[in-house]
Design a protein around this motif. Structure first.
Motif, mmCIF file in Angstrom:
data_model
loop_
_atom_site.group_PDB
_atom_site.id
_atom_site.type_symbol
_atom_site.label_atom_id
_atom_site.label_comp_id
_atom_site.label_asym_id
_atom_site.label_seq_id
_atom_site.Cartn_x
_atom_site.Cartn_y
_atom_site.Cartn_z
ATOM 1 N N SER A 184 0.833 -1.212 0.000
ATOM 2 C CA SER A 184 0.000 0.000 0.000
ATOM 3 C C SER A 184 0.864 1.258 0.000
ATOM 4 O O SER A 184 0.565 2.241 -0.694
ATOM 5 N N TYR A 185 1.963 1.222 0.784
ATOM 6 C CA TYR A 185 2.846 2.385 0.850
ATOM 7 C C TYR A 185 3.470 2.656 -0.515
ATOM 8 O O TYR A 185 3.485 3.801 -0.993
ATOM 9 N N PHE A 186 4.019 1.606 -1.156
ATOM 10 C CA PHE A 186 4.691 1.808 -2.435
ATOM 11 C C PHE A 186 3.696 2.189 -3.536
ATOM 12 O O PHE A 186 4.051 2.931 -4.458
ATOM 13 N N ALA A 187 2.462 1.692 -3.442
ATOM 14 C CA ALA A 187 1.448 2.085 -4.419
ATOM 15 C C ALA A 187 1.208 3.590 -4.348
ATOM 16 O O ALA A 187 1.208 4.288 -5.381
ATOM 17 N N ALA A 188 1.016 4.111 -3.141
ATOM 18 C CA ALA A 188 0.796 5.555 -2.973
ATOM 19 C C ALA A 188 2.033 6.338 -3.382
ATOM 20 O O ALA A 188 1.925 7.416 -3.991
ATOM 21 N N PHE A 189 3.212 5.805 -3.073
ATOM 22 C CA PHE A 189 4.442 6.508 -3.398
ATOM 23 C C PHE A 189 4.615 6.641 -4.908
ATOM 24 O O PHE A 189 4.879 7.736 -5.426
ATOM 25 N N PRO A 226 5.957 -5.730 -9.164
ATOM 26 C CA PRO A 226 5.181 -6.955 -9.303
ATOM 27 C C PRO A 226 3.727 -6.661 -9.667
ATOM 28 O O PRO A 226 3.264 -5.522 -9.483
ATOM 29 N N PRO A 227 2.999 -7.657 -10.134
ATOM 30 C CA PRO A 227 1.585 -7.450 -10.495
ATOM 31 C C PRO A 227 0.753 -6.963 -9.320
ATOM 32 O O PRO A 227 -0.177 -6.166 -9.505
ATOM 33 N N GLU A 228 1.085 -7.429 -8.111
ATOM 34 C CA GLU A 228 0.311 -7.012 -6.934
ATOM 35 C C GLU A 228 0.421 -5.499 -6.721
ATOM 36 O O GLU A 228 -0.555 -4.846 -6.336
ATOM 37 N N LEU A 229 1.600 -4.943 -6.990
ATOM 38 C CA LEU A 229 1.778 -3.499 -6.836
ATOM 39 C C LEU A 229 0.983 -2.753 -7.892
ATOM 40 O O LEU A 229 0.339 -1.739 -7.605
ATOM 41 N N LEU A 230 1.008 -3.241 -9.116
ATOM 42 C CA LEU A 230 0.233 -2.603 -10.187
ATOM 43 C C LEU A 230 -1.250 -2.629 -9.863
ATOM 44 O O LEU A 230 -1.970 -1.649 -10.122
ATOM 45 N N ASP A 231 -1.751 -3.728 -9.295
ATOM 46 C CA ASP A 231 -3.167 -3.800 -8.915
ATOM 47 C C ASP A 231 -3.506 -2.770 -7.849
ATOM 48 O O ASP A 231 -4.551 -2.109 -7.912
ATOM 49 N N HIS A 232 -2.620 -2.611 -6.873
ATOM 50 C CA HIS A 232 -2.845 -1.610 -5.827
ATOM 51 C C HIS A 232 -2.855 -0.205 -6.423
ATOM 52 O O HIS A 232 -3.681 0.637 -6.031
ATOM 53 N N MET A 233 -1.975 0.053 -7.372
ATOM 54 C CA MET A 233 -1.920 1.379 -7.985
ATOM 55 C C MET A 233 -3.178 1.649 -8.805
ATOM 56 O O MET A 233 -3.724 2.759 -8.774
ATOM 57 N N ARG A 234 -3.651 0.654 -9.535
ATOM 58 C CA ARG A 234 -4.874 0.834 -10.321
ATOM 59 C C ARG A 234 -6.058 1.125 -9.418
ATOM 60 O O ARG A 234 -6.885 2.006 -9.719
ATOM 61 N N GLU A 235 -6.143 0.404 -8.294
ATOM 62 C CA GLU A 235 -7.241 0.632 -7.365
ATOM 63 C C GLU A 235 -7.176 2.046 -6.778
ATOM 64 O O GLU A 235 -8.199 2.735 -6.653
ATOM 65 N N LEU A 236 -5.981 2.491 -6.459
ATOM 66 C CA LEU A 236 -5.818 3.837 -5.915
ATOM 67 C C LEU A 236 -6.179 4.892 -6.952
ATOM 68 O O LEU A 236 -6.837 5.895 -6.638
ATOM 69 N N LEU A 237 -5.799 4.671 -8.209
ATOM 70 C CA LEU A 237 -6.128 5.628 -9.268
ATOM 71 C C LEU A 237 -7.629 5.674 -9.526
ATOM 72 O O LEU A 237 -8.193 6.747 -9.800
#
Length: 321
Positions: A276-281, A294-305
């Motif tokens: 979650s931290y790296f997604a926001a960063f 990783p794909p998990e980070l991309l998913d978190h970023m898409r959800e945040l966007l």
């Protein structure tokens, strides 16, 4: 041995021995007890905190606040020491705030006038910027002392959603981007957790838990000691600005493969718990970074966007573009 040299060595000896008699020191330095008594009186006048006890088992002892012997610094070393301490002024709270301010004043005042003049000229020419935070962090000394002494603290902690009461055993404290953090063993979670120091409201209630042996755990390896610790490979292409942001704001400083134009590629194993931290960063970096895995980070970023899009009402046709 000259008297000045004997006094310096005597200061080092009493700091090391802690408790001693006049006769013991007189034999060690090969002087009469009367001469040694005069030397001890001079040390006391210089500020060495000596305490005398009378009786058959008496003698002298050094109080807890020991005084270090004189140290000779070159001009460059003196300037380096001064500015290393001077840089800490950007932090509103320090675990040794009063002591550092006193030491800096003492250090500056005892310099020769020409060295002081040079430092005065350098003050407006060099600085170590740290974001100035308004958060209160008055428990830093207690957290650091508990980490050193392997003690448990009962704290009141204000998380994002609630106020919590916890027994914790601090591992250490560190500053990052103007904020202080404390990794600690949480007796409620039976695992190591990271606490923001400014969210610790109280740390003086009597704890109920018994200390654990955490002598092998420190700031360099505490994440590996988490029960559910796992790592993911983070890969991102960074512009020159993205490289500078990552090096400035990430802790620990990431390993980045730099190119001649200043851009770079971040490829490093990092804690999976920090998704979650790296997604926001990385979302905050905007076009200065392109995350590849990783794909998990991309998913978190898409959800945040998507959440940001919902909040700011970007038209659907533009969002699709």
């Amino acid at each position: 041995m000259s008297k000045s040299r004997r006094l310096i060595e005597l200061m080092m000896a009493v700091n090391r021995m802690r408790k001693f008699t006049v006769r013991e020191l007189a034999e060690q330095f090969e002087v009469s007890p009367r001469t040694m008594l005069r030397d001890l009186q001079e040390l006391s006048a210089l500020g060495v905190p000596l305490y005398s006890e009378v009786g058959p088992h008496g003698g002298y002892q050094v109080l807890n606040e020991r005084v270090l012997p004189p140290i000779a610094f070159t001009e460059e070393e003196a300037a380096a020491m001064f500015f290393a301490s001077h840089a800490l002024r950007h932090y509103r709270y320090l675990p040794f705030e009063d002591a550092s301010a006193s030491a800096l004043t003492k250090f500056y005042n005892y310099m020769s006038s020409d060295v002081r003049d040079r430092i005065d000229q350098m003050k407006n020419r060099v600085d170590f910027f740290t974001p100035l935070r308004n958060m209160r962090e008055p428990k830093l000394s207690a957290l650091l002392q508990a980490a050193v002494d392997q003690q448990v603290l009962a704290i009141e902690y204000e998380s994002r959603s609630a106020k919590l009461c916890r027994d914790i055993q601090p591992i250490g404290i560190y500053a990052s981007n103007g904020l202080w953090y404390c990794p600690a063993y949480c007796f409620t979670r039976n695992d190591i957790r990271l606490f923001r120091c400014d969210r610790i409201r109280l740390a003086d209630h009597p704890p109920t838990a018994e200390p654990r042996d955490l002598t092998h755990v420190h700031l360099g390896n505490w994440r590996e000691s988490e029960a559910d610790y796992a790592e993911l490979l983070y890969v991102a292409e960074l512009t020159r600005e993205g490289v500078q942001r990552c090096e400035t704001e990430l802790y620990p400083i990431p390993a980045i493969q730099l190119r001649e134009d200043g851009s770079g590629r971040l490829s490093q194993l990092m804690p999976a718990s920090e998704l979650s931290y790296f997604a926001a960063f990385f979302v905050g970096l905007g076009l200065e970074a392109q995350v590849l895995e990783p794909p998990e980070l991309l998913d978190h970023m898409r959800e945040l966007l998507l959440q940001m899009n919902s909040r700011y009402g970007l038209p659907a046709e533009r969002a699709a573009d």
